[in-house]
Scaffold this motif. Structure first.
Motif, PDB file in Angstrom:
ATOM      1  N   THR A 215      97.179  58.247 119.439  1.00  0.00           N
ATOM      2  CA  THR A 215      96.116  57.932 119.054  1.00  0.00           C
ATOM      3  C   THR A 215      94.558  58.967 119.405  1.00  0.00           C
ATOM      4  OG1 THR A 215      95.313  57.112 121.431  1.00  0.00           O
ATOM      5  CG2 THR A 215      96.156  54.962 119.888  1.00  0.00           C
ATOM      6  N   GLY A 216      94.534  59.583 120.340  1.00  0.00           N
ATOM      7  CA  GLY A 216      93.193  60.041 120.550  1.00  0.00           C
ATOM      8  C   GLY A 216      92.677  59.419 121.233  1.00  0.00           C
ATOM      9  N   ASP A 217      90.763  59.946 122.405  1.00  0.00           N
ATOM     10  CA  ASP A 217      90.718  58.702 123.059  1.00  0.00           C
ATOM     11  C   ASP A 217      89.484  57.902 122.270  1.00  0.00           C
ATOM     12  OD1 ASP A 217      91.206  58.393 125.873  1.00  0.00           O
ATOM     13  OD2 ASP A 217      90.757  60.525 126.558  1.00  0.00           O
ATOM     14  N   THR A 218      89.910  57.753 121.212  1.00  0.00           N
ATOM     15  CA  THR A 218      88.708  56.557 120.511  1.00  0.00           C
ATOM     16  C   THR A 218      88.110  55.609 121.362  1.00  0.00           C
ATOM     17  OG1 THR A 218      90.401  56.697 118.392  1.00  0.00           O
ATOM     18  CG2 THR A 218      88.223  56.031 118.254  1.00  0.00           C
ATOM     19  N   VAL A 219      86.707  55.480 121.112  1.00  0.00           N
ATOM     20  CA  VAL A 219      86.108  54.118 122.606  1.00  0.00           C
ATOM     21  C   VAL A 219      85.120  53.438 121.628  1.00  0.00           C
ATOM     22  CG1 VAL A 219      86.967  55.057 124.260  1.00  0.00           C
ATOM     23  CG2 VAL A 219      85.316  56.240 123.733  1.00  0.00           C
ATOM     24  N   THR A 220      85.195  52.658 121.815  1.00  0.00           N
ATOM     25  CA  THR A 220      84.555  52.039 121.383  1.00  0.00           C
ATOM     26  C   THR A 220      83.690  51.743 123.138  1.00  0.00           C
ATOM     27  OG1 THR A 220      85.477  49.449 121.718  1.00  0.00           O
ATOM     28  CG2 THR A 220      85.110  50.303 120.220  1.00  0.00           C
ATOM     29  N   PRO A 221      81.943  51.032 123.042  1.00  0.00           N
ATOM     30  CA  PRO A 221      81.741  50.960 124.479  1.00  0.00           C
ATOM     31  C   PRO A 221      82.477  49.728 125.190  1.00  0.00           C
ATOM     32  CG  PRO A 221      79.915  50.149 122.958  1.00  0.00           C
ATOM     33  CD  PRO A 221      81.469  50.476 122.224  1.00  0.00           C
ATOM     34  N   GLU A 222      83.374  48.232 124.814  1.00  0.00           N
ATOM     35  CA  GLU A 222      83.295  47.088 125.507  1.00  0.00           C
ATOM     36  C   GLU A 222      84.814  47.891 125.992  1.00  0.00           C
ATOM     37  OE1 GLU A 222      83.160  45.647 122.464  1.00  0.00           O
ATOM     38  OE2 GLU A 222      81.099  46.559 122.552  1.00  0.00           O
ATOM     39  N   GLU A 223      85.844  46.790 126.963  1.00  0.00           N
ATOM     40  CA  GLU A 223      87.428  47.023 127.246  1.00  0.00           C
ATOM     41  C   GLU A 223      87.430  46.136 125.576  1.00  0.00           C
ATOM     42  OE1 GLU A 223      88.755  45.279 130.468  1.00  0.00           O
ATOM     43  OE2 GLU A 223      87.846  47.075 131.243  1.00  0.00           O
ATOM     44  N   GLY A 224      88.763  46.736 125.495  1.00  0.00           N
ATOM     45  CA  GLY A 224      89.883  45.862 124.715  1.00  0.00           C
ATOM     46  C   GLY A 224      90.321  44.863 124.987  1.00  0.00           C
ATOM     47  N   ARG A 225      90.187  44.404 124.095  1.00  0.00           N
ATOM     48  CA  ARG A 225      91.190  43.015 124.261  1.00  0.00           C
ATOM     49  C   ARG A 225      92.857  43.001 124.232  1.00  0.00           C
ATOM     50  NH1 ARG A 225      87.691  41.259 119.096  1.00  0.00           N
ATOM     51  NH2 ARG A 225      88.413  43.718 118.961  1.00  0.00           N
ATOM     52  N   TRP A 226      93.107  42.411 124.221  1.00  0.00           N
ATOM     53  CA  TRP A 226      94.891  42.027 124.466  1.00  0.00           C
ATOM     54  C   TRP A 226      95.357  40.641 123.819  1.00  0.00           C
ATOM     55  CZ3 TRP A 226      96.848  43.020 129.509  1.00  0.00           C
ATOM     56  CH2 TRP A 226      96.357  43.607 130.311  1.00  0.00           C
ATOM     57  N   ALA A 227      95.769  40.703 122.518  1.00  0.00           N
ATOM     58  CA  ALA A 227      96.499  39.748 122.403  1.00  0.00           C
ATOM     59  C   ALA A 227      98.309  39.741 122.858  1.00  0.00           C
ATOM     60  CB  ALA A 227      96.454  39.591 121.000  1.00  0.00           C
ATOM     61  N   PHE A 228      98.681  38.481 122.655  1.00  0.00           N
ATOM     62  CA  PHE A 228     100.779  38.779 122.848  1.00  0.00           C
ATOM     63  C   PHE A 228     100.747  37.189 122.166  1.00  0.00           C
ATOM     64  CE2 PHE A 228      98.154  39.199 126.635  1.00  0.00           C
ATOM     65  CZ  PHE A 228      98.825  41.115 127.660  1.00  0.00           C
ATOM     66  N   PHE A 229     101.671  37.978 121.534  1.00  0.00           N
ATOM     67  CA  PHE A 229     102.993  36.551 121.082  1.00  0.00           C
ATOM     68  C   PHE A 229     104.255  36.698 121.575  1.00  0.00           C
ATOM     69  CE2 PHE A 229      99.402  38.391 118.416  1.00  0.00           C
ATOM     70  CZ  PHE A 229      98.444  37.291 117.823  1.00  0.00           C
ATOM     71  N   THR A 230     104.938  35.945 121.345  1.00  0.00           N
ATOM     72  CA  THR A 230     106.314  35.630 121.451  1.00  0.00           C
ATOM     73  C   THR A 230     107.521  34.730 120.258  1.00  0.00           C
ATOM     74  OG1 THR A 230     108.202  34.604 123.449  1.00  0.00           O
ATOM     75  CG2 THR A 230     106.190  34.038 122.442  1.00  0.00           C
ATOM     76  N   SER A 231     108.627  35.447 120.105  1.00  0.00           N
ATOM     77  CA  SER A 231     109.366  34.075 119.287  1.00  0.00           C
ATOM     78  C   SER A 231     110.406  33.224 120.506  1.00  0.00           C
ATOM     79  CB  SER A 231     110.283  35.368 118.776  1.00  0.00           C
ATOM     80  OG  SER A 231     111.475  35.899 119.648  1.00  0.00           O
ATOM     81  N   GLY A 232     109.813  33.153 121.399  1.00  0.00           N
ATOM     82  CA  GLY A 232     110.046  32.494 122.691  1.00  0.00           C
ATOM     83  C   GLY A 232     109.626  31.147 122.473  1.00  0.00           C
ATOM     84  N   GLN A 233     109.509  29.964 123.560  1.00  0.00           N
ATOM     85  CA  GLN A 233     108.448  29.199 123.712  1.00  0.00           C
ATOM     86  C   GLN A 233     107.864  29.927 124.919  1.00  0.00           C
ATOM     87  OE1 GLN A 233     110.964  25.854 125.144  1.00  0.00           O
ATOM     88  NE2 GLN A 233     111.467  25.574 123.672  1.00  0.00           N
ATOM     89  N   ALA A 234     106.395  29.695 123.818  1.00  0.00           N
ATOM     90  CA  ALA A 234     105.182  29.835 124.938  1.00  0.00           C
ATOM     91  C   ALA A 234     105.289  29.211 126.004  1.00  0.00           C
ATOM     92  CB  ALA A 234     103.650  29.838 124.100  1.00  0.00           C
ATOM     93  N   SER A 235     105.194  27.678 126.394  1.00  0.00           N
ATOM     94  CA  SER A 235     105.036  27.749 127.535  1.00  0.00           C
ATOM     95  C   SER A 235     106.542  27.984 128.750  1.00  0.00           C
ATOM     96  CB  SER A 235     106.354  26.014 127.904  1.00  0.00           C
ATOM     97  OG  SER A 235     107.336  26.063 126.972  1.00  0.00           O
ATOM     98  N   GLY A 236     107.047  28.345 128.041  1.00  0.00           N
ATOM     99  CA  GLY A 236     108.376  29.295 129.565  1.00  0.00           C
ATOM    100  C   GLY A 236     107.894  31.003 129.743  1.00  0.00           C
ATOM    101  N   VAL A 237     107.223  32.142 128.883  1.00  0.00           N
ATOM    102  CA  VAL A 237     107.263  32.925 128.456  1.00  0.00           C
ATOM    103  C   VAL A 237     105.477  33.180 129.102  1.00  0.00           C
ATOM    104  CG1 VAL A 237     106.577  34.627 127.333  1.00  0.00           C
ATOM    105  CG2 VAL A 237     108.068  33.605 126.464  1.00  0.00           C
ATOM    106  N   GLN A 238     104.386  32.435 128.909  1.00  0.00           N
ATOM    107  CA  GLN A 238     103.559  32.492 129.491  1.00  0.00           C
ATOM    108  C   GLN A 238     103.385  32.686 130.880  1.00  0.00           C
ATOM    109  OE1 GLN A 238      99.435  31.161 127.848  1.00  0.00           O
ATOM    110  NE2 GLN A 238      99.521  29.915 128.962  1.00  0.00           N
ATOM    111  N   PRO A 239     103.906  31.850 131.426  1.00  0.00           N
ATOM    112  CA  PRO A 239     103.390  32.297 133.221  1.00  0.00           C
ATOM    113  C   PRO A 239     104.063  32.750 133.838  1.00  0.00           C
ATOM    114  CG  PRO A 239     104.537  30.065 132.790  1.00  0.00           C
ATOM    115  CD  PRO A 239     104.619  30.746 131.615  1.00  0.00           C
TER     116      PRO A 239
END
Ligand code: DGL
Length: 257
Positions: A215-239
């Motif tokens: 990727t190289g060290d490309t940067v925006t000044p802010e902290e990156g955001r993260w997104a999480f997806f699951t094929s399972g049940q979020a209620s079980g996976v999230q914790p």
């Protein structure tokens, strides 16, 4: 461009954590295929098909590169994905090379899934880098499921580990390779069962370094955001995701593919 990362479940979070450390300003999208976990007992053709579906989902959301944060999926699907995707694909493999280079007594143990240990890629790795070493390769069915359930320490984990590690401990290996990203979270338990003189290694950090090279060290000044997806049940996976990443704020979204 965000970095896409996937695994059969929560194991790849160990790689995500290292990527986050090295590239804190990049956005990350993680997909855990918990509904199909464990991959280690599945047909490689199905693993290839799941991997392609997930990698396309990530690429469609703008991800590049896509990081296969799963040894099993890398063994089964890496060449296939690279042949079909337009974005760079970063894969991983058990740390056989560093283990063979670092061992003092010439004996190393590799803990990985059945699919990984049966793969041509794994056998080529041993042939290429560990010809001079004795390699004790052991699968450990049940271990990945424990991590998926959020169980990483305690008597049940140690009991299963004692059983699985006994062939390598019996051969007096001085290095143990954690050849599944899920096992990264069991490092402490593995060390406890194997004893303090055994070196326990994996490749999460190396994969993060490779991702940074791509990727190289490309940067925006802010902290990156993260997104999480699951094929399972979020209620079980999230914790479990929250506990493994030690972040009680993050949200996991259910996204069957
Ligand atoms: N985390 C995976 C790996 O690195 C796969 C475990 C599984 O789903 O069996 O091998």
């Amino acid at each position: 461009m965000p970095i896409g990362i996937f695994d059969s479940g929560v194991g790849g979070l160990s790689v995500l954590r290292e990527i986050r450390r090295l590239l804190p300003r990049h956005d990350l999208i993680y997909y855990g295929d918990s509904a199909y976990c464990p991959y280690g007992l599945r047909d490689p053709a199905q693993i290839r098909s799941r991997s392609l579906t997930i990698a396309r989902f990530l690429a469609d959301r703008g991800a590049g590169p896509v990081v296969v944060a799963c040894n099993t999926a890398s063994i089964a699907a890496l060449d296939y994905l690279r042949g079909l995707l337009a974005v760079p694909v970063v894969g991983m493999e058990p740390a056989v090379k560093p283990a063979a280079e670092g061992t003092r007594n010439g004996r190393i143990g590799v803990l990985a899934t059945q699919v990984t240990l049966a793969g041509d890629r794994y056998n080529n790795l041993k042939e290429k880098f560990a010809r001079q070493a004795e390699v004790v390769s052991v699968p450990c069915p049940g271990l990945v499921e424990m991590v998926e359930a959020g169980l990483t320490t305690g008597p049940a984990v140690e009991e299963l580990l004692s059983e699985c590690l006994s062939p390598m401990i019996g051969r007096k290996v001085d290095t143990i390779v954690l050849g599944s990203t899920h096992y990264h979270f069991l490092r402490e338990a593995v060390q406890k069962v194997a004893g303090p003189d055994v070196l326990v290694i994996d490749t999460a950090r190396a994969v993060a370094c490779q991702t940074r090279r791509v990727t190289g060290d490309t940067v925006t000044p802010e902290e990156g955001r993260w997104a999480f997806f699951t094929s399972g049940q979020a209620s079980g996976v999230q914790p479990v995701v929250r506990a493994l990443l030690d972040d009680q704020e993050l949200t996991v979204t259910e996204k069957p593919l």
